[in-house]
Scaffold this active site. Structure first.
Site, mmCIF file in Angstrom:
data_model
loop_
_atom_site.group_PDB
_atom_site.id
_atom_site.type_symbol
_atom_site.label_atom_id
_atom_site.label_comp_id
_atom_site.label_asym_id
_atom_site.label_seq_id
_atom_site.Cartn_x
_atom_site.Cartn_y
_atom_site.Cartn_z
ATOM 1 N N VAL A 283 -23.746 -37.416 -79.838
ATOM 2 C CA VAL A 283 -22.481 -37.849 -80.430
ATOM 3 C C VAL A 283 -21.397 -36.834 -80.088
ATOM 4 C CG1 VAL A 283 -21.263 -38.304 -82.592
ATOM 5 C CG2 VAL A 283 -23.623 -39.067 -82.313
ATOM 6 N N SER A 284 -20.283 -37.293 -79.535
ATOM 7 C CA SER A 284 -19.118 -36.466 -79.249
ATOM 8 C C SER A 284 -19.514 -35.294 -78.355
ATOM 9 C CB SER A 284 -18.472 -36.022 -80.569
ATOM 10 O OG SER A 284 -17.199 -35.486 -80.358
ATOM 11 N N TRP A 285 -19.328 -34.044 -78.808
ATOM 12 C CA TRP A 285 -19.752 -32.880 -78.017
ATOM 13 C C TRP A 285 -21.220 -32.989 -77.652
ATOM 14 C CZ3 TRP A 285 -23.267 -28.895 -78.317
ATOM 15 C CH2 TRP A 285 -23.009 -27.732 -77.578
ATOM 16 N N THR B 259 -18.197 -40.317 -76.925
ATOM 17 C CA THR B 259 -18.230 -39.158 -76.042
ATOM 18 C C THR B 259 -17.584 -39.479 -74.700
ATOM 19 O OG1 THR B 259 -19.684 -37.382 -75.274
ATOM 20 C CG2 THR B 259 -20.511 -39.638 -75.049
#
Length: 278
Positions: free
Chosen positions: A104-106, A130
């Site tokens: 998720v994301s980073w 992401t």
């Protein structure tokens, strides 16, 4: 705070001289592959406690990167390939062979790095909110400026007031659980996460990620705009895009039931990369 029927085993693990606070949910005997999960920037593993109920039959592994949660900060910066190796060594200790991977994301960047380094072991890949890295299309300046404000970790009222501006999601009950589960990261650890992302991009190797991939994006995400998911879907050899309508950056929290349904449906489909290789 919400209560969950499955609670992880939380331990401190020494990997290559780096202490990592690790969460592990044992799986059932249903034959599902383990899931390795990579969290967002500054996000401690308390924010992942819903995973056990979202994926009730799977063994799940996640950990706090150095300087986040209760993992001590490292003396020196690290790179994505190093964090991917830590995850592989933790997986080995648990006896994992082939795995599904989610970020998720980073953590989506780290999931891509892991899938590249250990692509013969990765069955399916799930990328949420992401991008391909530093080549991403940036989000709204108003949201990005709030992201670097440390009060989002230390001041629940600040987070509640700015949750929608930060993430594009409504500050409902699920958001409240997220807010109260936050632990402030070590400032140096947070900087090291930013530094690891600096100069990193998956585009040079993304065509090697041939495993089936689900890209999930919120169409109201002010941090990582939807176009980044479209780029990933175009660049990955075997990818599909699922758009969470009205979803912001934290749809995995605010739209947990929908997210789990889509991912479980994807994981339950045809055999993935590792099974085909076998």
């Amino acid at each position: 705070m919400a209560s969950y029927s499955r609670q992880p085993e939380i331990t401190m693990q020494d990997v290559d001289g780096v202490m990592l606070r690790t969460a592990y949910w044992p799986g059932s005997d249903g034959g599902e592959l383990p899931l390795v999960f990579f969290n967002g920037i500054g996000a401690n593993l308390e924010l992942t406690l819903a995973l056990g109920d979202m994926f009730p039959d799977r063994a799940i592994l996640t950990f706090d990167v150095p300087g986040v949660g209760l993992s001590p900060v490292t003396q020196w910066p690290y790179r994505h390939w190093m964090a991917a190796r830590w995850a592989r060594k933790l997986s080995d200790r648990l006896g994992f062979g082939s795995v599904d991977v989610m970020g998720v994301s980073w953590g989506g960047a780290l999931a891509q790095q892991f899938a590249f380094q250990y692509r013969n072991r990765v069955n399916k890949l799930i990328l949420c909110a992401t991008s391909s890295g530093m080549t991403m299309i940036p989000g709204r300046p108003a949201s990005l400026s709030k992201m670097v404000d440390t009060r989002r970790y230390t001041d629940p009222d600040f987070m509640r007031e700015n949750f929608a501006k930060l993430y594009g999601d409504a500050a409902d009950e699920s958001a409240g659980d997220h807010i109260h589960g936050l632990r402030p990261p070590d400032p140096k650890g947070y900087f090291y996460q930013l530094l690891a992302f600096a100069g990193w991009s998956s585009l040079p190797f993304i065509r090697f990620l041939k495993m089936p991939t689900l890209v999930m994006m919120g169409d109201k995400d002010p941090v990582v705009p939807l176009v980044n998911g479209q780029i990933l879907t175009w660049a990955l050899p075997d990818a599909r895009l699922h758009v969470v309508e009205g979803g912001g950056h934290l749809f995995i929290v605010t739209r947990a039931a929908e997210t789990a349904s889509v991912i479980n449906s994807f994981l339950g489909e045809r055999a993935g990369n590792a099974a085909q290789a076998a």
